[in-house]
Design a protein around this motif. Sequence first.
Motif, short mmCIF file in Angstrom:
data_model
loop_
_atom_site.label_atom_id
_atom_site.label_comp_id
_atom_site.label_asym_id
_atom_site.label_seq_id
_atom_site.Cartn_x
_atom_site.Cartn_y
_atom_site.Cartn_z
N GLY A 48 -10.48 6.25 6.28
CA GLY A 48 -10.76 5.38 7.40
C GLY A 48 -10.35 3.95 7.10
N TYR A 49 -10.33 3.10 8.13
CA TYR A 49 -9.95 1.71 7.96
C TYR A 49 -11.16 0.83 8.19
CZ TYR A 49 -5.14 3.25 7.86
OH TYR A 49 -3.98 3.87 7.49
N ASP A 50 -11.32 -0.14 7.30
CA ASP A 50 -12.46 -1.04 7.36
C ASP A 50 -11.97 -2.40 6.91
OD1 ASP A 50 -14.87 -2.49 6.86
OD2 ASP A 50 -15.92 -0.57 6.85
N ASP A 51 -12.33 -3.45 7.67
CA ASP A 51 -11.91 -4.80 7.30
C ASP A 51 -12.46 -5.20 5.95
OD1 ASP A 51 -10.51 -5.07 9.64
OD2 ASP A 51 -12.19 -5.98 10.73
N ASP A 52 -13.63 -4.68 5.61
CA ASP A 52 -14.25 -5.01 4.33
C ASP A 52 -14.03 -3.86 3.37
OD1 ASP A 52 -15.68 -6.00 2.26
OD2 ASP A 52 -17.64 -5.97 3.25
N ASP A 53 -12.87 -3.87 2.66
CA ASP A 53 -12.56 -2.75 1.78
C ASP A 53 -13.44 -2.75 0.54
OD1 ASP A 53 -10.96 -4.29 -0.41
OD2 ASP A 53 -10.01 -4.87 1.46
N ASP A 54 -14.16 -3.85 0.28
CA ASP A 54 -15.08 -3.86 -0.86
C ASP A 54 -16.22 -2.87 -0.63
OD1 ASP A 54 -13.66 -5.72 -2.28
OD2 ASP A 54 -14.69 -7.42 -1.37
N VAL A 55 -16.53 -2.60 0.65
CA VAL A 55 -17.58 -1.64 0.96
C VAL A 55 -17.10 -0.23 0.65
CG1 VAL A 55 -18.97 -0.66 2.81
CG2 VAL A 55 -18.55 -3.12 2.74
N ILE A 56 -15.78 0.01 0.88
CA ILE A 56 -15.22 1.32 0.64
C ILE A 56 -15.04 1.57 -0.85
CG2 ILE A 56 -13.21 2.80 1.08
CD1 ILE A 56 -12.75 1.24 3.64
N HIS A 57 -14.58 0.55 -1.59
CA HIS A 57 -14.29 0.73 -3.01
C HIS A 57 -14.95 -0.37 -3.82
CE1 HIS A 57 -12.15 1.47 -6.74
NE2 HIS A 57 -11.80 0.20 -6.75
N HIS A 99 1.61 -5.04 8.03
CA HIS A 99 0.61 -5.34 9.06
C HIS A 99 -0.65 -6.01 8.50
CE1 HIS A 99 3.03 -3.20 11.96
NE2 HIS A 99 3.04 -2.12 11.20
N GLY A 100 -0.64 -6.32 7.21
CA GLY A 100 -1.79 -7.02 6.62
C GLY A 100 -3.03 -6.17 6.50
N THR A 101 -2.88 -4.84 6.42
CA THR A 101 -4.03 -3.95 6.34
C THR A 101 -4.15 -3.26 4.99
OG1 THR A 101 -2.68 -2.22 7.38
CG2 THR A 101 -4.12 -3.51 8.83
N LEU A 102 -3.36 -3.68 4.01
CA LEU A 102 -3.42 -3.06 2.69
C LEU A 102 -4.73 -3.45 2.00
CD1 LEU A 102 -1.71 -1.38 0.64
CD2 LEU A 102 -1.09 -3.57 -0.41
N PRO A 103 -5.54 -2.46 1.58
CA PRO A 103 -6.80 -2.78 0.92
C PRO A 103 -6.58 -3.61 -0.34
CG PRO A 103 -6.74 -0.47 1.56
CD PRO A 103 -5.37 -1.01 1.79
N LYS A 104 -7.47 -4.57 -0.59
CA LYS A 104 -7.32 -5.45 -1.74
C LYS A 104 -7.44 -4.71 -3.06
CE LYS A 104 -9.27 -9.38 0.79
NZ LYS A 104 -10.39 -10.36 0.86
N CYS A 105 -8.10 -3.56 -3.04
CA CYS A 105 -8.29 -2.82 -4.28
C CYS A 105 -7.01 -2.13 -4.76
CB CYS A 105 -9.39 -1.78 -4.12
SG CYS A 105 -9.10 -0.61 -2.78
N LEU A 106 -5.99 -2.02 -3.89
CA LEU A 106 -4.73 -1.40 -4.29
C LEU A 106 -3.89 -2.43 -5.04
CD1 LEU A 106 -3.71 0.83 -1.25
CD2 LEU A 106 -4.57 1.52 -3.48
#
Length: 297
Positions: A1-10, A37-44
């Motif tokens: 899924g997509y979430d603006d706050d990727d810190d919550v996901i990972h 599109h600026g949607t790459l999670p920061k954790c990658l």
Amino acid sequence: GYDDDDDVIHQGGPIFLLGYSLGANIITKYLGEESLHGTLPKCLAGGAAMGNPLHIHSGSIAFPWNMVLAAGIKRSILQNYKTLKQFREPGYQTAVKKALMSPTIAQLDDTFSRYLIRNEGKPPYEMKLGYDGGGEEYWRDASSHRYVAHVSVPLLKISAQDDFLVFGQFAKKLNYCLENPNVIVVKTRCGGHLGWQESPPPSPSGNCDNKGRGLFGGSGSWSDVAVADFIEALLQIRGEDREEKKKKKRMMERVVGGYYHDVDDGGDDDESTTIRNEGHALNNSYSPRQPKILSRL
């Protein structure tokens, strides 16, 4: 899924993506689309792609491999035929039968492309059914060469010149990789399609022993070692960057305590800061770091 706050996901350390053959094409396309599109999670933090064709076009696969690949897909269709018979999309059952009669992978792709489940190439990446343009539209949409120039994290691409399956397509689109400083391309003289097996070291006796060494012993993959070195170099650079930022922050805190400081935008550079005291200046302008990875591999 997509979430603006990727810190919550990972929560944890950085993630690196690794793909082989079509999997390499998928992760390259993913990194490029998400970066664009600026949607790459920061954790990658990066990725590695081995044997990526870059340009997908089943019509370019020569005999007999075009028929061998088709046979593999038809086998999968037969193994799942009971499930596939339950789909009632108009024309789908006719397409299944036609696909089973297709002699090559190109004809099979063209037949099935109108019923493939896919995602749009831009946020929110909505699901869509099929390609009205048939195989040509499907191959173009699946190709990663159109997105590799947008990849915003370090990406290692390894390909062998004697890779009969994908190197021809890869070479035609190599310029797309070279346009992006985040992409490192490694081209080997041999290795075939995802081979790169290393010769095992001989045992002291010169024969094969129980440890798998010697002429007929087991061996590892050179590409595995190269990818591990690549990731290790990235982790080391990330660690150095963190330490450098901490050091600079401590220095700024000490200096700002007894100095007059102001902010100089320096035109379009929002991160240019100058600390002044009696004619002495400390310039803290940000400049991108030069890649160190090539020197470490």
